[in-house]
Design a protein around this motif. Structure first.
Motif, PDB file in Angstrom:
ATOM      1  N   GLY B  48      26.934  23.042  21.233  1.00 14.88           N
ATOM      2  CA  GLY B  48      27.732  22.300  22.224  1.00 14.88           C
ATOM      3  C   GLY B  48      29.207  22.299  21.850  1.00 14.88           C
ATOM      4  N   GLY B  49      29.479  22.106  20.561  1.00 18.76           N
ATOM      5  CA  GLY B  49      30.864  22.082  20.075  1.00 18.76           C
ATOM      6  C   GLY B  49      31.563  23.407  20.321  1.00 18.76           C
ATOM      7  N   PHE B  50      30.892  24.489  19.961  1.00 24.15           N
ATOM      8  CA  PHE B  50      31.463  25.818  20.183  1.00 24.15           C
ATOM      9  C   PHE B  50      31.663  26.064  21.681  1.00 24.15           C
ATOM     10  N   PHE B  51      30.690  25.582  22.490  1.00 27.99           N
ATOM     11  CA  PHE B  51      30.775  25.800  23.938  1.00 27.99           C
ATOM     12  C   PHE B  51      31.989  25.079  24.532  1.00 27.99           C
ATOM     13  N   VAL B  52      32.227  23.848  24.060  1.00 26.00           N
ATOM     14  CA  VAL B  52      33.374  23.076  24.574  1.00 26.00           C
ATOM     15  C   VAL B  52      34.678  23.814  24.276  1.00 26.00           C
ATOM     16  N   ILE B  53      34.792  24.314  23.036  1.00 22.02           N
ATOM     17  CA  ILE B  53      36.037  25.021  22.665  1.00 22.02           C
ATOM     18  C   ILE B  53      36.158  26.329  23.465  1.00 22.02           C
ATOM     19  N   ILE B  73      40.745  19.143  23.990  1.00 22.22           N
ATOM     20  CA  ILE B  73      39.459  19.858  24.147  1.00 22.22           C
ATOM     21  C   ILE B  73      39.005  20.423  22.807  1.00 22.22           C
ATOM     22  N   GLN B  74      39.968  21.037  22.084  1.00 20.63           N
ATOM     23  CA  GLN B  74      39.654  21.606  20.764  1.00 20.63           C
ATOM     24  C   GLN B  74      39.125  20.519  19.826  1.00 20.63           C
ATOM     25  N   THR B  75      39.770  19.350  19.864  1.00 20.34           N
ATOM     26  CA  THR B  75      39.364  18.251  18.979  1.00 20.34           C
ATOM     27  C   THR B  75      37.954  17.769  19.332  1.00 20.34           C
ATOM     28  N   GLY B  77      35.563  19.479  20.726  1.00 20.61           N
ATOM     29  CA  GLY B  77      34.626  20.500  20.263  1.00 20.61           C
ATOM     30  C   GLY B  77      34.371  20.404  18.776  1.00 20.61           C
ATOM     31  N   ILE B  78      35.437  20.203  18.016  1.00 29.72           N
ATOM     32  CA  ILE B  78      35.297  20.125  16.550  1.00 29.72           C
ATOM     33  C   ILE B  78      34.509  18.871  16.153  1.00 29.72           C
ATOM     34  N   VAL B  79      34.761  17.759  16.863  1.00 27.74           N
ATOM     35  CA  VAL B  79      34.021  16.515  16.559  1.00 27.74           C
ATOM     36  C   VAL B  79      32.523  16.724  16.808  1.00 27.74           C
ATOM     37  N   ILE B  80      32.174  17.374  17.937  1.00 26.62           N
ATOM     38  CA  ILE B  80      30.758  17.615  18.258  1.00 26.62           C
ATOM     39  C   ILE B  80      30.129  18.516  17.192  1.00 26.62           C
ATOM     40  N   GLN B  81      30.874  19.538  16.761  1.00 30.23           N
ATOM     41  CA  GLN B  81      30.363  20.414  15.697  1.00 30.23           C
ATOM     42  C   GLN B  81      30.139  19.631  14.399  1.00 30.23           C
ATOM     43  N   THR B  82      31.060  18.733  14.096  1.00 29.70           N
ATOM     44  CA  THR B  82      30.943  17.939  12.861  1.00 29.70           C
ATOM     45  C   THR B  82      29.673  17.100  12.883  1.00 29.70           C
ATOM     46  N   VAL B  83      29.331  16.567  14.070  1.00 28.35           N
ATOM     47  CA  VAL B  83      28.076  15.802  14.207  1.00 28.35           C
ATOM     48  C   VAL B  83      26.897  16.704  13.817  1.00 28.35           C
ATOM     49  N   GLY B  84      26.933  17.961  14.284  1.00 32.05           N
ATOM     50  CA  GLY B  84      25.882  18.917  13.944  1.00 32.05           C
ATOM     51  C   GLY B  84      25.817  19.173  12.455  1.00 32.05           C
ATOM     52  N   TYR B  85      26.990  19.394  11.821  1.00 32.86           N
ATOM     53  CA  TYR B  85      27.008  19.644  10.371  1.00 32.86           C
ATOM     54  C   TYR B  85      26.493  18.408   9.617  1.00 32.86           C
ATOM     55  N   PHE B  86      26.808  17.228  10.164  1.00 35.15           N
ATOM     56  CA  PHE B  86      26.315  16.005   9.524  1.00 35.15           C
ATOM     57  C   PHE B  86      24.786  15.993   9.508  1.00 35.15           C
ATOM     58  N   PHE B  87      24.171  16.383  10.631  1.00 40.54           N
ATOM     59  CA  PHE B  87      22.707  16.335  10.690  1.00 40.54           C
ATOM     60  C   PHE B  87      22.067  17.382   9.780  1.00 40.54           C
ATOM     61  N   ILE B  88      22.759  18.512   9.557  1.00 41.18           N
ATOM     62  CA  ILE B  88      22.235  19.484   8.581  1.00 41.18           C
ATOM     63  C   ILE B  88      22.256  18.844   7.194  1.00 41.18           C
ATOM     64  N   LEU B 114      44.562   5.387  15.055  1.00 40.77           N
ATOM     65  CA  LEU B 114      45.968   5.374  14.661  1.00 40.77           C
ATOM     66  C   LEU B 114      46.569   6.762  14.527  1.00 40.77           C
ATOM     67  N   VAL B 115      45.745   7.795  14.742  1.00 35.30           N
ATOM     68  CA  VAL B 115      46.258   9.144  14.528  1.00 35.30           C
ATOM     69  C   VAL B 115      46.202   9.950  15.825  1.00 35.30           C
ATOM     70  N   SER B 116      47.001  11.028  15.866  1.00 30.90           N
ATOM     71  CA  SER B 116      47.032  11.872  17.067  1.00 30.90           C
ATOM     72  C   SER B 116      45.842  12.835  17.053  1.00 30.90           C
ATOM     73  N   THR B 117      45.657  13.550  18.170  1.00 28.81           N
ATOM     74  CA  THR B 117      44.516  14.483  18.235  1.00 28.81           C
ATOM     75  C   THR B 117      44.670  15.614  17.221  1.00 28.81           C
ATOM     76  N   VAL B 118      45.936  16.014  16.937  1.00 28.17           N
ATOM     77  CA  VAL B 118      46.148  17.086  15.951  1.00 28.17           C
ATOM     78  C   VAL B 118      45.640  16.631  14.590  1.00 28.17           C
ATOM     79  N   GLN B 119      46.020  15.383  14.225  1.00 25.91           N
ATOM     80  CA  GLN B 119      45.566  14.867  12.929  1.00 25.91           C
ATOM     81  C   GLN B 119      44.055  14.682  12.923  1.00 25.91           C
TER      82      GLN B 119
END
Lengths: 95, 215
Positions: B48-53, B73-75, B77-88, B114-119
């Motif tokens: 899903g993360g890769f698909f969003v990006i 959008i990039q952020t 996607g990366i957050v969704i991917q991180t959820v996947g890596y967390f479950f691994i 408190l941080v921007s999407t880039v951060q």
């Protein structure tokens, strides 16, 4: 230290025994399965009850004791279990 | 060049994640194994993360045409991917991932507001890196027990994804260098290494059986 076995692994061991390692054609007794699966009587009783109710094992009353044989569904389940054990092994995991 | 590689990476990531996720789900339906359920969530999230990006890049390429992908959008996607890596990683029994104190739990989420999407993107990239390294080490350690060569390939795949993630993050320091291209190439290689052993698992005769769910 003994290897930790998941519930799924114990079920796999029981089904493997009832498919490949039977004492005779009538099926395996509870005592035989306890020895092969290496678990307590109370725990195996619960698991056997579930496996019979799910149709994975067939229960027969032979020579005054309950005997268990694998059913066709049990064979299918075991095939899936073996395939997905390999699948999970690739990730270093136990199913 | 970067744009093309980025598209290939995200498409390969989407397809590999989807394939492994679907296989895990079939396994879960057939055996009721919680491990396979966690793997299903993990790989469907990664997919899903890769698909969003990838969608973000397609949107940019054909509709917006601003020259840069929308950061939000990039952020996501990366957050969704991180959820996947967390479950691994979670499948390898992370027992103390979250702080036990309620105070730290409530304060822990505060920095994200408190941080921007880039951060945010860089924070999640670094979390992904840690989770991928953890998963790679645990998978490699499992090779000692089961001597399964597939585990080496999966560990290598996770390690390459981690390295790619690290170089991708590091390229932020040298934006015009070749680092980002190298990072994407390494990530594609990682995804391929991840898929090779899984593709060899024989699944031909397996079918869904609803009655087995309660085992």
């Amino acid at each position: 230290m003994g290897e930790y076995r998941t519930q799924m692994k114990i079920i796999g061991d029981i089904l493997h025994t009832t498919r490949d390692d039977l004492q005779d054609e009538d099926g395996a007794t509870v005592t035989y399965l306890i020895r092969k699966a290496n678990i307590s009587h109370s725990r195996i009783s619960r698991i056997l009850k579930t496996l019979v109710s799910q149709g994975l094992l067939e229960q027969a009353d032979s020579q005054g004791s309950n005997r268990y044989k694998i059913s066709p569904s049990g064979r299918e389940f075991l095939q899936a279990y073996n395939s997905f054990t390999k699948f999970a092994d690739n990730f270093g995991l136990n199913i | 060049m970067e744009f093309l590689l980025e598209n290939i990476l995200n498409l390969v990531g989407f397809l590999v994640g989807l394939a492994i996720g679907v296989m895990s789900y079939i396994g879960f339906r057939n055996t009721g194994s919680p491990t396979l359920f966690r793997l299903t969530i993990a790989f469907l999230s990664i997919s899903g993360g890769f698909f969003v990006i990838w969608s973000g890049y397609m949107l940019e390429d054909f509709v917006i045409k601003s020259g840069n992908i929308e950061r939000g959008i990039q952020t996501v996607g990366i957050v969704i991917q991180t959820v996947g890596y967390f479950f691994i990683a979670f499948s390898h029994s992370i027992k103390s991932f979250f702080p036990k104190s309620n105070y730290f739990r409530s304060v822990g989420i505060l920095p994200f507001f408190l941080v921007s999407t880039v951060q945010l993107e860089h924070i999640f990239r670094s979390i992904s890196f840690i989770l991928l390294v953890y998963g790679a080490i645990e998978t490699m350690l499992s090779y000692r027990d089961n001597r399964n060569k597939g585990a080496v390939s999966v560990a290598l795949g996770l390690a390459l994804l981690a390295l790619g993630e690290f170089l991708g993050w590091y390229s932020f320091v040298f934006p015009e260098s070749i680092l980002y291209t190298v990072s994407m190439t390494i990530k594609i290689a990682g995804l391929v290494a991840l898929f090779i052993p899984v593709s060899k698992v024989p699944l031909k005769k397996i079918k869904f059986d609803d009655d087995l769910d309660k085992i």
